[in-house]
Design a protein around this motif. Structure first.
Motif, PDB file in Angstrom:
ATOM      1  N   SER A  81       0.817  -1.217   0.000  1.00  0.00           N
ATOM      2  CA  SER A  81       0.000   0.000   0.000  1.00  0.00           C
ATOM      3  C   SER A  81       0.852   1.268   0.000  1.00  0.00           C
ATOM      4  N   PHE A  82       2.141   1.148  -0.344  1.00  0.00           N
ATOM      5  CA  PHE A  82       3.040   2.298  -0.252  1.00  0.00           C
ATOM      6  C   PHE A  82       2.575   3.451  -1.136  1.00  0.00           C
ATOM      7  N   PHE A  83       2.383   3.173  -2.411  1.00  0.00           N
ATOM      8  CA  PHE A  83       1.975   4.229  -3.340  1.00  0.00           C
ATOM      9  C   PHE A  83       0.561   4.729  -3.038  1.00  0.00           C
ATOM     10  N   PHE A  84      -0.308   3.845  -2.596  1.00  0.00           N
ATOM     11  CA  PHE A  84      -1.668   4.266  -2.264  1.00  0.00           C
ATOM     12  C   PHE A  84      -1.665   5.244  -1.100  1.00  0.00           C
ATOM     13  N   ARG A  85      -0.850   4.976  -0.089  1.00  0.00           N
ATOM     14  CA  ARG A  85      -0.827   5.869   1.072  1.00  0.00           C
ATOM     15  C   ARG A  85      -0.321   7.255   0.693  1.00  0.00           C
ATOM     16  N   LYS A  86       0.697   7.309  -0.178  1.00  0.00           N
ATOM     17  CA  LYS A  86       1.188   8.608  -0.618  1.00  0.00           C
ATOM     18  C   LYS A  86       0.133   9.339  -1.445  1.00  0.00           C
ATOM     19  N   GLN A  87      -0.553   8.604  -2.307  1.00  0.00           N
ATOM     20  CA  GLN A  87      -1.601   9.228  -3.111  1.00  0.00           C
ATOM     21  C   GLN A  87      -2.774   9.677  -2.247  1.00  0.00           C
ATOM     22  N   PHE A  88      -3.100   8.899  -1.238  1.00  0.00           N
ATOM     23  CA  PHE A  88      -4.202   9.277  -0.346  1.00  0.00           C
ATOM     24  C   PHE A  88      -3.846  10.541   0.436  1.00  0.00           C
ATOM     25  N   LEU A  89      -2.587  10.646   0.877  1.00  0.00           N
ATOM     26  CA  LEU A  89      -2.154  11.862   1.570  1.00  0.00           C
ATOM     27  C   LEU A  89      -2.244  13.070   0.644  1.00  0.00           C
ATOM     28  N   GLY A 385       0.470  10.393  -8.447  1.00  0.00           N
ATOM     29  CA  GLY A 385       1.337  11.558  -8.527  1.00  0.00           C
ATOM     30  C   GLY A 385       0.754  12.718  -7.749  1.00  0.00           C
ATOM     31  N   GLY A 386       1.318  12.995  -6.585  1.00  0.00           N
ATOM     32  CA  GLY A 386       0.790  14.074  -5.756  1.00  0.00           C
ATOM     33  C   GLY A 386       1.047  15.448  -6.340  1.00  0.00           C
TER      34      GLY A 386
END
Length: 453
Positions: A81-89, A385-386
């Motif tokens: 869930s690494f990329f998902f957590r960054k995108q969710f933030l 991509g934030g």
């Protein structure tokens, strides 16, 4: 008088009246069309389309980022869930920016135009400083924020160009200067070329194409004459062809248009072909959420540039058409906001944001479908991509603020009252009988206009 068998006189019946002709039955398709058109013409339609469409795209994008990025994260020895957590933030921060932008008055948006432009130019120049700028996939367009967080200033350059150019053109229109070609081009085109030059120093031609599309959209809204429009377009096209011809990587991407084999015309078209494979294997309803095969290392950048291909594989044609419909609704709502306003700044800003989101979506989806060269731009509000998500959500907040600022929409919103907890006049609550539960079918106390919803 003849009598009946019972000896009673027969009952005199009144003559039958001719039956009244039945009203012609209305065509159900026509009735449905009439209702849909009335709902479409309501003052708050654009507001609901922008808010609902952007929310649905963002939520569905979060789901697809989680599904498409799990394998990539595990291959990099990271949590699934690494990329998902960054995108969710980034989505949470973007939601705050959207809320702030949607509540800001137009005057404050115009006041922020120059500071945002100055900040974007400074950060884009800072990217080229050795030791500060980072290179990702061959493009020098990133700044490290520490740890695994980076920022791409060129994404904020799009927002800066929209706000600054809208304010500039609005002030010139108020002074009736846009009838002169030099006032229409200067300083808009030189500043846009400055941003394009800073982007191209890093080699990111995809973002440069989006910025060019925004520039042309603003010139078209400003009423640029055909000769001037064609002249600027010809210069931009000539520069683009030179940049493509002088780069083997860009020529290889151009050769992959319509490719069906990983090696086509001497170019490596692995990513383009496997994107087509993903879409083709999805069928009508897809293989199921999380069941993509191409994301297991076959399709590069499955959670960024080619997330639309994974969506087609897992959700099928139904899922991809839903995404297209949401973007079409968002684009229509933006055009409607720009077309119905009397404020020139709102018209230019709404048109610029709509051009930005629509052009970027077309370029990304066209590349996945093999109709356009791979430009390396994310799907707005959808791809991982934030740096791209946050300024885009701020731009959506602009559209929401403009849609709410429309006089008819403002009147419709002011007429709305909360269903629960309504206060009586004077603040006093009169005595009443047994309490009744509020229901959705409760009648309004007074007649409402047809535009209120």
């Amino acid at each position: 008088m003849p009598s009946s068998r019972t000896g009673r006189p027969p009952v005199q019946r009144a003559p039958r009246r001719p039956a009244a002709p039945r009203p012609a039955r209305e065509n159900p398709v026509l009735r449905l069309y009439t209702r849909a058109r009335k709902a479409w013409d309501r003052p708050l339609t654009a507001y609901y389309l922008i808010l609902g469409g952007s929310l649905l795209i963002t939520v569905l994008g979060l789901v697809m980022v989680y599904s498409a990025s799990q394998i990539t994260a595990l291959q990099m020895s990271l949590p699934g869930s690494f990329f998902f957590r960054k995108q969710f933030l980034a989505a949470v921060i973007g939601a705050v920016l959207l809320l702030v932008a949607s509540r800001m008055p137009v005057k404050l948006h115009r006041a922020l135009a120059y500071p945002i432009l100055a900040g974007a130019v400074f950060l884009m120049a800072l990217v080229q400083v050795p030791g500060i700028g980072m290179s990702v996939n061959g493009n020098q367009n990133w700044i490290s924020l520490g740890g695994s967080f980076q920022i791409q200033p060129s994404e904020f350059g799009k927002l800066a160009l929209v706000l600054w150019a809208a304010d500039l053109l609005a002030r010139k229109q108020d002074k009736k200067l846009l009838t002169q070609w030099k006032h229409m081009l200067v300083p808009l085109v030189p500043v846009a070329f400055l941003l394009l030059g800073l982007i191209m120093l890093g080699g990111d031609m995809g973002t440069a194409i989006i910025l060019t599309a925004i520039l042309f959209g603003l010139l078209w809204l400003a009423g640029a004459p055909t000769r001037l429009f064609v002249g600027v377009l010809s210069i931009a096209g000539l520069i683009g062809m030179i940049l493509i011809k002088t780069s083997p990587n860009r020529m290889a991407r151009l050769a992959c248009i319509g490719a069906t084999e990983p090696r086509s015309g001497g170019a490596d078209c692995w990513q383009a072909v496997h994107g087509i494979y993903a879409l083709a294997s999805g069928g009508i309803f897809g293989s199921g959420l999380g069941a993509s095969v191409e994301k297991w290392g076959q399709l590069p950048e499955a959670h960024t540039d080619f997330i639309f291909a994974v969506t087609g594989e897992e959700l099928g044609l139904a899922g991809t058409l839903s995404v297209l419909a949401l973007f079409a609704a968002l684009g229509y709502a933006g055009i409607r906001v720009a077309g119905r306003t009397e404020d020139p700044f709102v018209r230019y800003a709404a048109g610029g944001v709509t051009t930005w989101i629509t052009a970027q979506a077309v370029i990304n989806i066209g590349a996945v479908l093999g109709l356009l060269p791979i430009a390396g731009v994310p799907l707005p509000l959808f791809s991982y991509g934030g740096s791209a998500l946050m300024p885009t959500m701020f731009a959506i907040g602009l559209l929401i603020a403009f849609a709410r600022d429309d006089p008819a929409a403002r009147a419709a919103l002011s007429m709305r009252q909360p269903r629960f907890g309504r206060k009586r006049a004077g603040g006093a609550v009169p005595a009443r009988g047994p309490r009744r539960w509020n229901t959705m079918r409760r009648r309004a106390p007074s007649a409402r206009s047809s535009g209120e919803r």
